[in-house]
Scaffold this motif. Structure first.
Motif, PDB file in Angstrom:
ATOM      1  N   SER A  19     -36.093   0.245 -43.529  1.00  0.00           N
ATOM      2  CA  SER A  19     -37.428  -0.323 -43.750  1.00  0.00           C
ATOM      3  C   SER A  19     -38.460   0.336 -42.839  1.00  0.00           C
ATOM      4  O   SER A  19     -39.609   0.532 -43.235  1.00  0.00           O
ATOM      5  CB  SER A  19     -37.417  -1.835 -43.547  1.00  0.00           C
ATOM      6  N   ARG A  20     -38.069   0.705 -41.652  1.00  0.00           N
ATOM      7  CA  ARG A  20     -38.982   1.380 -40.723  1.00  0.00           C
ATOM      8  C   ARG A  20     -39.361   2.764 -41.261  1.00  0.00           C
ATOM      9  O   ARG A  20     -40.527   3.140 -41.232  1.00  0.00           O
ATOM     10  CB  ARG A  20     -38.329   1.514 -39.353  1.00  0.00           C
ATOM     11  N   GLU A  21     -38.378   3.502 -41.754  1.00  0.00           N
ATOM     12  CA  GLU A  21     -38.646   4.820 -42.337  1.00  0.00           C
ATOM     13  C   GLU A  21     -39.556   4.697 -43.559  1.00  0.00           C
ATOM     14  O   GLU A  21     -40.495   5.473 -43.729  1.00  0.00           O
ATOM     15  CB  GLU A  21     -37.353   5.508 -42.779  1.00  0.00           C
ATOM     16  N   ARG A  22     -39.249   3.717 -44.400  1.00  0.00           N
ATOM     17  CA  ARG A  22     -40.056   3.529 -45.607  1.00  0.00           C
ATOM     18  C   ARG A  22     -41.504   3.230 -45.259  1.00  0.00           C
ATOM     19  O   ARG A  22     -42.423   3.793 -45.845  1.00  0.00           O
ATOM     20  CB  ARG A  22     -39.480   2.410 -46.474  1.00  0.00           C
ATOM     21  N   ALA A  23     -41.723   2.353 -44.304  1.00  0.00           N
ATOM     22  CA  ALA A  23     -43.089   1.994 -43.922  1.00  0.00           C
ATOM     23  C   ALA A  23     -43.863   3.218 -43.442  1.00  0.00           C
ATOM     24  O   ALA A  23     -45.035   3.405 -43.804  1.00  0.00           O
ATOM     25  CB  ALA A  23     -43.061   0.918 -42.838  1.00  0.00           C
ATOM     26  N   ALA A  24     -43.219   4.064 -42.662  1.00  0.00           N
ATOM     27  CA  ALA A  24     -43.880   5.264 -42.149  1.00  0.00           C
ATOM     28  C   ALA A  24     -44.160   6.267 -43.265  1.00  0.00           C
ATOM     29  O   ALA A  24     -45.256   6.831 -43.348  1.00  0.00           O
ATOM     30  CB  ALA A  24     -43.017   5.914 -41.072  1.00  0.00           C
ATOM     31  N   LYS A  25     -43.210   6.485 -44.125  1.00  0.00           N
ATOM     32  CA  LYS A  25     -43.342   7.510 -45.159  1.00  0.00           C
ATOM     33  C   LYS A  25     -44.248   7.076 -46.311  1.00  0.00           C
ATOM     34  O   LYS A  25     -44.902   7.910 -46.928  1.00  0.00           O
ATOM     35  CB  LYS A  25     -41.970   7.909 -45.710  1.00  0.00           C
ATOM     36  N   ILE A  26     -44.295   5.800 -46.608  1.00  0.00           N
ATOM     37  CA  ILE A  26     -45.146   5.323 -47.706  1.00  0.00           C
ATOM     38  C   ILE A  26     -46.602   5.619 -47.418  1.00  0.00           C
ATOM     39  O   ILE A  26     -47.322   6.155 -48.262  1.00  0.00           O
ATOM     40  CB  ILE A  26     -44.908   3.823 -47.974  1.00  0.00           C
ATOM     41  N   GLY A  27     -47.054   5.307 -46.229  1.00  0.00           N
ATOM     42  CA  GLY A  27     -48.440   5.605 -45.866  1.00  0.00           C
ATOM     43  C   GLY A  27     -48.730   7.094 -45.922  1.00  0.00           C
ATOM     44  O   GLY A  27     -49.776   7.523 -46.414  1.00  0.00           O
ATOM     45  N   GLU A  28     -47.784   7.882 -45.444  1.00  0.00           N
ATOM     46  CA  GLU A  28     -47.929   9.339 -45.455  1.00  0.00           C
ATOM     47  C   GLU A  28     -48.025   9.863 -46.892  1.00  0.00           C
ATOM     48  O   GLU A  28     -48.868  10.700 -47.199  1.00  0.00           O
ATOM     49  CB  GLU A  28     -46.708   9.947 -44.750  1.00  0.00           C
TER      50      GLU A  28
END
Length: 75
Positions: A19-28
């Motif tokens: 979930s942490r990776e997803r949150a970072a990559k979604i915005g990017e």
């Protein structure tokens, strides 16, 4: 119906991202395809042009996967 963040979060979970990776990559990814200001808008309300140029294409799904793989190699 989902908004872009919810949809990308779903795809990211399918790729096994945390979930942490997803949150970072979604915005990017939303920033990369120019949809960050539409992140809360329901996808069904997107214009045809927005859909054609957005993350909803196979290319952007592949990009999401590539970003996820890149983050794993950087660890």
């Amino acid at each position: 119906f989902m908004n872009p963040v919810e949809l990308l979060d779903f795809y990211g979970s399918l790729f096994g991202m945390s979930s942490r990776e997803r949150a970072a990559k979604i915005g990017e990814l939303l920033e990369l395809v120019g949809l960050s200001k539409f992140k809360k808008m329901k996808i069904r309300n997107f214009s045809k042009g927005m859909v054609q140029t957005s993350f909803m294409t196979q290319r952007s799904q592949l990009l999401m996967h590539a970003l996820e793989r890149q983050s794993r190699f950087q660890r």
